[in-house]
Design a protein around this motif. Structure first.
Motif, short mmCIF file in Angstrom:
data_model
loop_
_atom_site.label_atom_id
_atom_site.label_comp_id
_atom_site.label_asym_id
_atom_site.label_seq_id
_atom_site.Cartn_x
_atom_site.Cartn_y
_atom_site.Cartn_z
N THR A 248 0.83 -1.20 0.00
CA THR A 248 0.00 0.00 0.00
C THR A 248 0.86 1.26 0.00
O THR A 248 1.91 1.31 0.65
N GLY A 249 0.39 2.25 -0.72
CA GLY A 249 1.11 3.51 -0.87
C GLY A 249 0.91 4.43 0.32
O GLY A 249 0.39 4.04 1.36
N ALA A 250 1.32 5.67 0.14
CA ALA A 250 1.23 6.67 1.21
C ALA A 250 0.21 7.73 0.83
O ALA A 250 -0.30 7.79 -0.29
N TYR A 251 -0.12 8.59 1.82
CA TYR A 251 -0.93 9.78 1.55
C TYR A 251 -0.10 11.05 1.78
O TYR A 251 -0.62 12.15 1.73
N LYS A 252 1.19 10.88 2.00
CA LYS A 252 2.11 11.99 2.16
C LYS A 252 2.84 12.20 0.84
O LYS A 252 3.62 11.36 0.42
N GLU A 253 2.56 13.31 0.18
CA GLU A 253 3.12 13.58 -1.15
C GLU A 253 4.34 14.48 -1.00
O GLU A 253 4.23 15.69 -0.81
N GLU A 254 5.52 13.88 -1.07
CA GLU A 254 6.76 14.61 -0.79
C GLU A 254 7.44 15.17 -2.03
O GLU A 254 8.23 16.10 -1.94
N TYR A 255 7.18 14.61 -3.18
CA TYR A 255 7.89 15.05 -4.39
C TYR A 255 7.41 16.42 -4.86
O TYR A 255 8.21 17.29 -5.19
N TYR A 259 11.18 20.58 -6.75
CA TYR A 259 12.09 21.72 -6.55
C TYR A 259 13.22 21.41 -5.58
O TYR A 259 14.38 21.76 -5.82
N GLY A 260 12.90 20.78 -4.45
CA GLY A 260 13.93 20.54 -3.45
C GLY A 260 13.37 19.89 -2.21
O GLY A 260 12.20 19.47 -2.17
N GLY A 261 14.21 19.78 -1.20
CA GLY A 261 13.84 19.12 0.04
C GLY A 261 14.53 17.77 0.16
O GLY A 261 15.19 17.28 -0.76
N TRP A 262 14.38 17.16 1.35
CA TRP A 262 15.09 15.92 1.63
C TRP A 262 14.74 14.82 0.64
O TRP A 262 15.62 14.08 0.17
N HIS A 263 13.48 14.71 0.28
CA HIS A 263 13.04 13.66 -0.65
C HIS A 263 13.73 13.83 -2.01
O HIS A 263 14.17 12.85 -2.63
N ILE A 264 13.85 15.07 -2.48
CA ILE A 264 14.47 15.33 -3.78
C ILE A 264 15.97 15.15 -3.71
O ILE A 264 16.59 14.55 -4.61
#
Length: 297
Positions: A248-255, A259-264
């Motif tokens: 199952t996937g997530a409901y937290k959309e980090e991408y 532009y940037g951030g830890w996920h990127i």
């Protein structure tokens, strides 16, 4: 038979009442009783208290299947903004939770928000975000949420483990019993940009026995697959058994826009938002079936 006393504390057993259909056989093994069919929304990695949680999509999915029970396989909460948490960031906390009693504020808000689903929530398991709070701050946020939720809403949500079992027990006649067994495990590792966690399902096939379905989350991927194994039936006749695997996937959309951030910065790709609707039943031939449907944005 009326309501029985509510027992709190780690490993507490919430007794089955005439108004409930789920009971606890062991601290991480639960039985849900139904006549011939049930619908189950398999959800994980909600990260409900994170500003990046797509609550609009979450509500749409929850409301799309009003007859489906709900099970959450870890990381209901994100909980990264507490003191001493090196993952904390001021931009990742909602204003209503930015209080001195941060942990309590999240729990109390969640108890009210999930209230409309009190008759559908049946089981919540731990994820690494909840166990991280237990390790760092010596309090169990998921136990506190479940206890308060059941007290406020007079519900019977069961607290599972990081891994555990959910057995759906069918009673098509007064004398017949059939069952479908789900082994859930929140997950471990990073999943992999290419394999997307599928290798972990093969490992589970090697160390888990007796499961009709193996369900994991954690890596924020969304898929189903079948693995077939050779075994013997109750009459010692060789048969092939299909084991359903869910991720199952997530409901937290980090991408977002990339532009940037830890996920990127760590090179992670965009991830799917969604869950899996699982219909499980016992047909007229007394055969058990399972129909998984991926639910996305």
């Amino acid at each position: 038979m009326g309501w029985q006393p509510f027992h709190c504390g780690i490993g507490a057993i919430h007794p089955l009442t005439t108004q409930t259909m789920i009971k606890q056989a062991h601290r991480n093994s639960h039985i849900y009783e139904v006549k011939t069919k049930m619908e189950l929304l398999c959800i994980s990695d909600v990260h409900w208290d994170n500003p990046k949680c797509d609550r609009e999509t979450l509500v749409r999915h929850l409301d799309r299947f009003p007859d489906a029970k709900i099970a959450i396989n870890g990381d209901l909460f994100c909980y990264m903004q507490g003191r001493f948490d090196p993952r904390g960031s001021k931009k990742d906390i909602l204003p209503e939770h930015n209080k001195a009693n941060y942990l309590d504020a999240v729990i109390e808000d969640a108890v009210q928000w999930w209230g409309p689903y009190k008759d559908r929530l049946i089981l919540i398991g731990y994820g690494n975000h909840e166990t991280n709070i237990l390790k760092r701050l010596e309090t169990d946020p998921l136990r506190r949420f479940v206890d308060l939720f059941n007290y406020v809403h007079k519900s019977n949500v069961q607290l599972g483990g990081y891994g555990g079992w959910l057995t759906v027990q069918f009673k098509p006649t007064s004398t017949m019993r059939k069952s479908y067994t789900i082994h859930y495990f929140h997950g471990s590792g990073g999943g992999g940009a290419v394999t997307k966690g599928t290798i972990q399902h093969q490992r589970k096939m090697a160390d888990v026995e007796g499961a009709d379905c193996i369900w994991m989350g954690h890596v924020h991927e969304l898929y189903t697959m079948i693995q077939t194994k050779a075994t013997l039936d109750s009459h010692r006749i060789p048969v092939l058994k299909d084991v359903l695997h869910l991720r199952t996937g997530a409901y937290k959309e980090e991408y977002q826009d990339g532009y940037g951030g830890w996920h990127i910065e760590r090179g992670a790709p965009a991830k799917p938002i969604g869950c899996i609707h699982l219909e499980i039943g016992c047909n007229s031939k007394r055969e058990i079936y399972a129909i998984p449907t991926i639910i996305t944005k």
